[in-house]
Design an enzyme around this catalytic site. Structure first.
Site, PDB file in Angstrom:
ATOM      1  N   HIS A  68      30.527  62.936  37.279  1.00 15.27           N
ATOM      2  CA  HIS A  68      30.229  62.013  38.368  1.00 15.27           C
ATOM      3  C   HIS A  68      31.510  61.697  39.094  1.00 15.27           C
ATOM      4  CE1 HIS A  68      26.933  59.553  36.326  1.00 15.27           C
ATOM      5  NE2 HIS A  68      27.612  59.808  35.272  1.00 15.27           N
TER       6      HIS A  68
ATOM      7  N   CYS B 200      24.439  63.949  35.698  1.00 17.80           N
ATOM      8  CA  CYS B 200      24.346  63.099  34.508  1.00 17.80           C
ATOM      9  C   CYS B 200      22.901  62.762  34.136  1.00 17.80           C
ATOM     10  CB  CYS B 200      25.214  61.871  34.662  1.00 17.80           C
ATOM     11  SG  CYS B 200      25.632  61.163  33.057  1.00 17.80           S
TER      12      CYS B 200
ATOM     13  N   ARG C 101      29.930  56.986  22.956  1.00 15.14           N
ATOM     14  CA  ARG C 101      29.603  57.598  24.246  1.00 15.14           C
ATOM     15  C   ARG C 101      30.705  58.613  24.560  1.00 15.14           C
ATOM     16  NH1 ARG C 101      25.727  54.987  27.149  1.00 15.14           N
ATOM     17  NH2 ARG C 101      26.358  56.098  29.018  1.00 15.14           N
TER      18      ARG C 101
HETATM   19  N1  GLN Z   1      21.683  57.399  30.405  1.00 13.58           N
HETATM   20  C1  GLN Z   1      22.271  58.683  30.172  1.00 13.58           C
HETATM   21  C2  GLN Z   1      23.205  58.676  28.988  1.00 13.58           C
HETATM   22  O1  GLN Z   1      23.793  57.666  28.653  1.00 13.58           O
HETATM   23  C3  GLN Z   1      22.970  59.156  31.424  1.00 13.58           C
HETATM   24  C4  GLN Z   1      24.084  58.257  31.844  1.00 13.58           C
HETATM   25  C5  GLN Z   1      24.646  58.556  33.177  1.00 13.58           C
HETATM   26  O2  GLN Z   1      23.963  58.996  34.111  1.00 13.58           O
HETATM   27  N2  GLN Z   1      25.928  58.217  33.326  1.00 13.58           N
HETATM   28  O3  GLN Z   1      23.380  59.690  28.359  1.00 13.58           O
END
Ligand code: GLN
Length: 240
Positions: free
Chosen positions: A195, A95, A129
Site C-alpha cells: 500500500h 491488501c 502482523r
Molecule cells: N484485514 C486484512 C489483514 O489484516 C487486510 C489489511 C489491509 O488491507 N491492510 O490481513
C-alpha cells in the site's frame, strides 16, 4: 481520443492507508497525456458492467469492512468481475482487496468468502502482523523492475498450485513472511500487499496499468524527475 475507464470497488469501505491515492495517480497521468479518464465507484448493492470499464480497483480494508464487502461482492459483482478478468481487463487488488481476489480469508472459525479469481487462500494465524517497508522484484514483460511500498496485514496468503506470484521479496515479509513471494498475478489480474499508496512511488507500474487497461501500445514520456526521486526514496526506506 484514448480512454481509461476505472471502476473503484467499495471506495468508501476499502481505502485504508489512502489507497485512493493510487486512483489520483492514474487520473493525473492520463490527464497529462490527453487520455480521457473516467472514474466510477461501485459500493454495496451496486451491480457492475464488465464491458463498461477497463480497470477494476479494490483497495485495502479492515477485517470487518472486508467481511461487509465480501458477501455483497459475491451477490452483486462476482460474475461481472470473473467475466472482466477472462476478457483480459485489469483487476487490481491491494491488501484486503488482494485477499478478496482469492478463494477465502479464514479468521479462526469464520471464513470470509472471496471472488475465486485467483488460486489462493488467506489465513489469519497466531503471530504478529506483518508490517513494514517492502521491496519486491517483478517482471511484467518489460524486464525486472522493483516495486517498493509498505505492508500491514495479519493474514498470510498461501498461493495454490496454479497461482503465480507477482514478485519475489527483496526486503520485507510478502505473502506469508517466509515464502519469499509477494502478491499474485493471473494475466491482468494483480494482487499485492503493497500500500502506501503504491503508485506515486512506483510510476512505472502506474504506466503499466494504464497501458494494459487502455490497450495502448506505448505512452508518451512525462517529466518524472520527482517521481523518480520518490521511487529511489521508497526503495531506500525498504533497505535497498
Ligand atoms: N484485514 C486484512 C489483514 O489484516 C487486510 C489489511 C489491509 O488491507 N491492510 O490481513
Amino acid at each position: 481520443m484514448p480512454q481509461l475507464r476505472v471502476c473503484a470497488l467499495y471506495p468508501d469501505l476499502m481505502n485504508i492507508y489512502a489507497d485512493r491515492g493510487n486512483l489520483l495517480v492514474l487520473e493525473r497521468r492520463c490527464a497529462w497525456r490527453g487520455i480521457d479518464f473516467r472514474l466510477q465507484g461501485a459500493s454495496l448493492g451496486e451491480e457492475i458492467d464488465p464491458e463498461a470499464h477497463d480497470l477494476f480497483y479494490i483497495g485495502g480494508g479492515q477485517d470487518r469492512d472486508q467481511e461487509l464487502c465480501a458477501q455483497d461482492m459475491l451477490e452483486t459483482k462476482r460474475d461481472a468481475l470473473a467475466a472482466a478478468a477472462d476478457a483480459g481487463k485489469v483487476v487490481f487488488g491491494v491488501c484486503g482487496g488482494y485477499q478478496l481476489l482469492g478463494h477465502a480469508y479464514e479468521l479462526g472459525d469464520r471464513e470470509i468468502p472471496g471472488l475465486g479469481l485467483v488460486d489462493l487462500r488467506t489465513v489469519r494465524e497466531e503471530g504478529p502482523r506483518l508490517i513494514g517497508n517492502v521491496a519486491i522484484e517483478v517482471d511484467l514483460g518489460d524486464g525486472v523492475q522493483v516495486l517498493a511500498g509498505f505492508e500491514n496485514h495479519a493474514g498470510r496468503t498461501l498461493l495454490g498450485s496454479t497461482a503465480q506470484p507477482l514478485g519475489r521479496v527483496l526486503h520485507g515479509h510478502g505473502n506469508t513472511g517466509s515464502s519469499g513471494f509477494e502478491g499474485v498475478r493471473r494475466d491482468n489480474v494483480i494482487g499485492t500487499y503493497l500500500h502506501g499508496p503504491l503508485l506515486p512511488k512506483n510510476i512505472w507500474f502506474a504506466d503499466w496499468l494504464i497501458r494494459t487497461a487502455a490497450r495502448l501500445g506505448s505512452l508518451s514520456q512525462l517529466d518524472d524527475r520527482l517521481e523518480a526521486d520518490a521511487h529511489v526514496l521508497a526503495r531506500r526506506v525498504a533497505g535497498m
